[in-house]
Design a protein around this motif. Structure first.
Motif, short mmCIF file in Angstrom:
data_model
loop_
_atom_site.label_atom_id
_atom_site.label_comp_id
_atom_site.label_asym_id
_atom_site.label_seq_id
_atom_site.Cartn_x
_atom_site.Cartn_y
_atom_site.Cartn_z
N GLY A 1 1.42 -0.92 0.01
CA GLY A 1 0.43 -0.33 0.09
C GLY A 1 0.75 1.26 -0.11
O GLY A 1 2.05 1.00 -0.27
N SER A 2 0.34 2.45 -0.25
CA SER A 2 0.87 3.30 0.81
C SER A 2 0.73 4.02 1.53
O SER A 2 0.02 4.10 2.53
N VAL A 3 2.15 4.95 1.93
CA VAL A 3 2.95 4.93 3.65
C VAL A 3 4.03 5.83 2.95
O VAL A 3 4.40 6.32 1.73
N GLN A 4 3.46 7.24 4.65
CA GLN A 4 4.98 7.98 4.03
C GLN A 4 5.84 7.63 4.82
O GLN A 4 6.43 6.92 6.20
N THR B 1 8.31 -3.14 -5.76
CA THR B 1 7.40 -4.11 -6.15
C THR B 1 7.76 -5.55 -4.89
O THR B 1 8.94 -5.94 -5.37
N GLN C 1 2.62 -4.52 -4.16
CA GLN C 1 3.00 -2.86 -4.30
C GLN C 1 3.11 -1.75 -3.25
O GLN C 1 2.27 -1.92 -2.36
N VAL C 2 4.90 -1.50 -2.54
CA VAL C 2 4.84 -0.40 -1.56
C VAL C 2 5.27 0.73 -2.56
O VAL C 2 6.04 0.80 -3.61
N LEU C 3 4.70 1.95 -1.69
CA LEU C 3 4.27 3.47 -2.57
C LEU C 3 4.70 4.05 -1.68
O LEU C 3 3.85 4.00 -0.08
N VAL C 4 5.77 4.77 -1.27
CA VAL C 4 6.62 5.47 -0.51
C VAL C 4 6.16 7.55 -0.88
O VAL C 4 6.86 7.44 -1.63
N TYR C 5 5.20 7.73 -0.65
CA TYR C 5 4.74 9.36 -0.36
C TYR C 5 4.97 10.73 0.57
O TYR C 5 5.24 10.23 2.04
N SER C 6 5.69 11.76 0.36
CA SER C 6 5.85 12.20 1.00
C SER C 6 4.89 12.88 0.45
O SER C 6 4.48 13.54 -0.04
N ALA D 1 10.34 1.72 -2.12
CA ALA D 1 9.51 1.55 -2.51
C ALA D 1 10.06 0.72 -3.66
O ALA D 1 11.14 0.81 -4.06
#
Length: 117
Positions: free
Chosen positions: A10-13, A93, A112-117, A91
């Motif tokens: 998933g998405s994580v900061q 897969t 999938q791992v998404l890393v967003y700031s 970030a």
């Protein structure tokens, strides 16, 4: 027959946590070292970031040491990857498979791992 199923991405900061889970068939799990591999982008080589031996010993790449924790449940046929203090560089897969992967089955779908700031 599906032998590897990854989930939990998933998405994580940055600085956050995520827990990935891999469900394997008993024949793959039994007696084998199982690892989590990261593919930073499609077409790039998968990098082994963590592995857990059949008897429980764990080994980590330098890039995740101290932040990620791999564990296995031989009764449930699962291998989890707890990702803490996630960084942008994490970030990609994530896939699970036998270590070395050339001895394992075809790759699963990954998670999938998404890393967003």
């Amino acid at each position: 027959q599906v032998q590897l199923v990854e989930s939990g991405g998933g998405s994580v900061q940055p600085g956050g946590s995520l827990r990935l889970s891999c469900t394997l068939s008993r024949s793959i799990m039994s007696g084998n070292a199982i690892g989590w591999y990261r593919q930073a982008a499609p077409g790039k080589e998968r990098e082994l970031v963590a592995r857990v031996m059949a008897y429980g010993m764990t080994i980590y790449s330098d890039s995740v040491k101290g932040r990620f924790t791999i564990s296995r449940d031989n009764n449930a046929n699962t291998v989890d990857l707890q990702m803490d203090y996630v960084q942008v560089e994490d970030a990609g897969t994530y896939y699970c498979n036998i270590v070395p992967s050339r001895l394992g089955p075809d790759w699963g779908q990954g998670t999938q791992v998404l890393v967003y700031s």
